[in-house]
Structure formats: C-alpha cells, structure tokens
Design an enzyme around this catalytic site. Structure first.
Site, PDB file in Angstrom:
ATOM      1  N   TYR A   1    -119.056  34.634 -20.935  1.00 46.04           N
ATOM      2  CA  TYR A   1    -118.682  35.495 -22.069  1.00 46.04           C
ATOM      3  C   TYR A   1    -119.951  36.078 -22.663  1.00 46.04           C
ATOM      4  CZ  TYR A   1    -116.722  36.942 -26.576  1.00 46.04           C
ATOM      5  OH  TYR A   1    -116.328  37.666 -27.678  1.00 46.04           O
TER       6      TYR A   1
ATOM      7  N   ASP B   1    -128.310  35.413 -20.815  1.00 40.84           N
ATOM      8  CA  ASP B   1    -127.650  35.488 -22.112  1.00 40.84           C
ATOM      9  C   ASP B   1    -127.767  34.110 -22.758  1.00 40.84           C
ATOM     10  OD1 ASP B   1    -126.091  35.652 -24.311  1.00 40.84           O
ATOM     11  OD2 ASP B   1    -124.295  36.418 -23.294  1.00 40.84           O
TER      12      ASP B   1
ATOM     13  N   LYS C   1    -126.654  33.584 -32.665  1.00 35.45           N
ATOM     14  CA  LYS C   1    -126.287  32.286 -33.256  1.00 35.45           C
ATOM     15  C   LYS C   1    -127.452  31.634 -34.017  1.00 35.45           C
ATOM     16  CE  LYS C   1    -122.504  31.676 -29.982  1.00 35.45           C
ATOM     17  NZ  LYS C   1    -121.236  31.760 -30.657  1.00 35.45           N
TER      18      LYS C   1
END
Ligand SMILES: Cc1ncc(COP(=O)(O)O)c(C=O)c1O
Ligand SMILES: N[C@H](C=O)CCC(=O)O
Length: 432
Positions: free
Chosen positions: A144, A239, A267
């Site tokens: 994702y 990522d 994050k």
C-alpha cells in the site's frame, strides 16, 4: 462495555461524513460493530467518549512510536504554536529537520517535505518518471502506497480490508502503466522487467510490508531488486512511510543494508502531525522544481508546527538509539507470549515480528505475500478483535494491518496483552 456515546456519535457522523469516518478502515466494517469515538489519549492508553480505556497497538497507525502525549513532542508543538501556525515561506526548522533526516537515513542526500505519505509516494514516482523519461513502474501485490490513482491496484491496507484492492475511478490509462508483481518473488520481477524492457522508470515497494499484515523480505529479495535496478537503469524506491524511523533510525534500509535511490517517508516523521517526505540521491532530487523540471508543491508543506513536532520526534530517536532495542525486547515478550499460548492451545496460526511491528495471522500458512495473507480467516479475526477490545486491548481493526508498539508499553501492559490474547482465543474458538 458501555458504548452508548460512541454509538450515537457514529449515527450523527454518518449524516455528514461518508460512512461516518474520514478514513475507511476506521469504520470497523471488517470486524463488525460500531467504531469507538476517541476523546483523548495518554502514554499507551486510548480513552473513548464513554470513558473506556484501552492499551493500544495502533499508535495512530504507526506515527506514535513514543506513545501519546510524549513530553518532548508536546512541548515542541506548544512552543511552535506561540510563533504562528503557518507562514507559506521557508523556516529554519525545515533545514534542521532535513539535516537530521539526511544524518539518520544516509541514502537521503536531499529531502522535500510534503503533507502525507500519499503525497510522498505520488511525488517520488513522478520524479522517477521525469528523471528517467519512462512511464511504467512496478508495484507489488498487497503493498500500500496511499491513495494515489496509480497505486490503487492490488492495494493492501484499507483497500483490501474494504474488498476494493482495485478502486473504481482509476482509469484504464492510469492502470496500464502500473505493472504488478507478487511480493518476495524476484524471478517474477525480472520477467516483468524483461517483458517491458527499457520502459520501467521505477520499482516501488514497502521493503517490509505492513499493509497486508507484517511480511518479512525473503533472503536476497531486496538485494536482488537493487541489482536488477542497477542493471536496467530503474529507480528503486523504498516506501518507508511505515518502517522509516520505526525499525531502526535509518529504517528498513538500515536493517537489511540495501540502499534505495529514493525513499518515501511519513508517519513518525511528523510526530503525530500530518507530514510526509521524499528524498534520495542529490542528482535525482535536483530534478524537482524549482531546481529541476518535475513539478511538486504544497501550500502547507513544511508547516512550522508539523516541523517542530517531527524534529522533536526524530531528535529524540536519534539521541536515544537504545529505544530500538527496548522496542524489540517488548515485541519479543509479546510475540513470545502469544506463541506460547498458541502452542498450549494446539493452534498453528502464523506470526511475524520485526522490532516494534508484529502480526498474528489466522492461517496455518507461512505468510509471505498477498496470496498467503488472503488465506487468513478474516471473520475469525473480526471476532478476535472484538474479544480483545472487550478486554481493554485496541488493535488495528483489520487482519491486513500490522500491530505497532510504542515505548509507552511496559511489562505490566505486556502481561495484560498476553493474557487478553489467551482469553480472547479461548472465547472465539470455544476452548475451555
Ligand atoms: C507504506 C505506506 N505508504 C504510504 C502510505 C500513505 O500514507 P498517508 O496515509 O499518510 O497518506 C501509508 C499509510 O497510509 C503506508 O503505510
Ligand atoms: N495502513 C494504513 C496506513 O498505513 C492505515 C491508515 C488508513 O488507511 O487510515
């Protein structure tokens, strides 16, 4: 457990907000029941509007590695707000955080701040395309990378949780340039590159996927991708929105000693504020506007409050590297406790663990890719989730997410979590 206030808030929320939530996985659709509305949080605890307290293993889906309301971050945010909320102009703090990121992640020589992980991955792939002059890129099934159109193909996380790994609204034209490979299958990637010789701009992956549950890289997989990219002139993008600053100060690339060309971050980098970033080799990053032709911008990018929070978070991690051993120990105790229970109960569910991330998969298969992740009994996970919740442990409401630890989780919480796991498994499997 009393949830009357959450229930009535959810009813009201649905009148004004699609599905009553601002991000789909929060709606608890995959686990049944109504979502809890959170009033406040502190340390390892979340408190809902009805006054229930939970030890939590989500930590805002990863960012809060130091738990909630950590004093260093709280203080940095409060101080920054006294100076103003947004300037839309350069600040000294942006240089400090960029400098620190380049020290912590040596493959990142230059970095551009954005506002989310989604922005980071979209921008990184655009940059790779602009730099190489090629259109296609390879992504892995079940990885994702946020909700950019070109990534919503065989996507993990909320997309698979909601049963929509391929989202309507993504045009065939866009989808055509996203090539898909099974995770952990180097041979399949090599074949894909061969079949699209000279057309692949980038390979993007979660080096340690956490969006189909936590999956570990097979030996040689990341190294093999690095070699392939070098040979074929392809930009390798890690990522690390989830793994960056979580698995080690330098993320998964430090743990596995494989250096990507570009890295996307998010994050933890925002200390709980909305921040993302992408960075990498100077030569490639110079291709970004205003030095280069690849356009990317943001009204609130480098927001001073977000930068202050992010800097405080990264500085704390940088100055206290023993945090990573501490988190690994805590993870080992929980996973060890879970495994003991599974063995005693005669259950052969699969588990993965790395540092402060772990997963319990309701399947007896070893989970190494999207196919094996999908073999999990998601209905059983839903029951387990509810059983854990009723025992005061708040998990990610989906089988296809990792659990995250924070430094606020101490031995007494570990004991509670391990006991709750045993009692929950007994309840949902009817074991007496
Ligand atoms: C690996 C990874 N990349 C990208 C994203 C997108 O980040 P955001 O939700 O901040 O847009 C996420 C999480 O959502 C993620 O886990
Ligand atoms: N797995 C996602 C990000 O990492 C979860 C966040 C979301 O979709 O709301």
């Amino acid at each position: 457990m009393k949830i009357d206030i959450s229930k009535s808030l959810f009813e009201k929320a649905q009148q004004f907000i699609p599905g009553g939530v601002n991000s789909p996985v929060r709606a608890f659709k995959a686990v049944g029941g109504d979502p809890l509305f959170i009033k406040k949080a502190d340390g390892p605890y979340l408190y809902d509007e009805d006054g229930n307290a939970f030890i939590e293993l989500i930590n805002s889906w990863g960012p809060l590695i130091l738990g909630h309301n950590h004093p260093a971050i709280k203080e940095a945010i409060l101080k920054a707000t006294e100076l103003g909320t947004s300037f839309g102009a350069p600040t000294a703090k942006e240089i400090e955080i960029a400098d620190l990121i380049t020290q912590m992640v040596p493959s990142v020589e230059k970095v551009r701040m954005v506002n989310s992980g989604t922005e980071a991955t979209m921008s990184a792939v655009r940059l790779a395309r602009g730099y190489t002059g090629k259109d296609k890129f390879i992504k892995f099934e079940g990885n994702y990378h946020g909700h950019g159109d070109s990534f919503l193909i065989a996507a993990g996380s909320g997309a698979i949780t909601m049963g929509m790994p391929n989202s309507p609204g993504v045009t065939q034209g866009t989808a055509r340039d996203t090539l898909l490979a099974p995770h952990n299958d180097l041979k399949a990637v090599e074949e894909l590159v061969e079949a699209n010789k000279g057309e692949v701009a980038a390979i993007i992956l979660e080096p340690v996927p956490g969006n189909m549950g936590l999956i570990l890289p097979k030996k040689g997989f990341l190294e093999g991708l690095r070699k392939l990219c070098d040979r074929e002139g392809i930009i390798l993008i890690f990522d690390e929105v989830m793994t960056g600053f979580r698995l080690a100060p330098g993320g998964a690339q430090e743990v596995f000693d494989v250096t990507p060309d570009l890295t996307t971050m998010g994050k933890i980098i925002g200390g709980g504020m909305p921040v993302g970033a992408y960075g990498g080799k100077k030569e490639i990053m110079e291709f970004v506007s205003p030095t280069g032709p690849v356009y990317q911008a943001g009204t609130l990018s480098g927001n001073p409050i977000a930068m202050a929070a992010g800097y405080a978070m990264l500085k704390h991690l940088h100055d206290n590297p023993s945090i990573y051993q501490e988190l690994d120990k805590t993870g080992g105790k929980i996973v060890g406790g879970f495994k003991d229970t599974l063995q005693r109960l005669g259950l052969n569910y699969s588990m993965t663990h790395l540092g402060s991330m772990f997963s319990l998969f309701f399947t007896d298969k070893e989970v190494v890719d999207f196919e094996t992740a999908k073999s999990c009994d998601t209905q059983l996970f839903g029951k387990y989730f509810q059983a854990m919740l009723s025992r005061g442990v708040y998990l990610a409401p989906s089988q296809f997410e990792s659990f995250f630890l924070s430094t606020a989780i101490k031995d007494e919480h570990v004991q509670h979590i391990v006991q709750a796991n045993e009692d929950s498994l007994k309840e949902v499997l009817d074991i007496y």
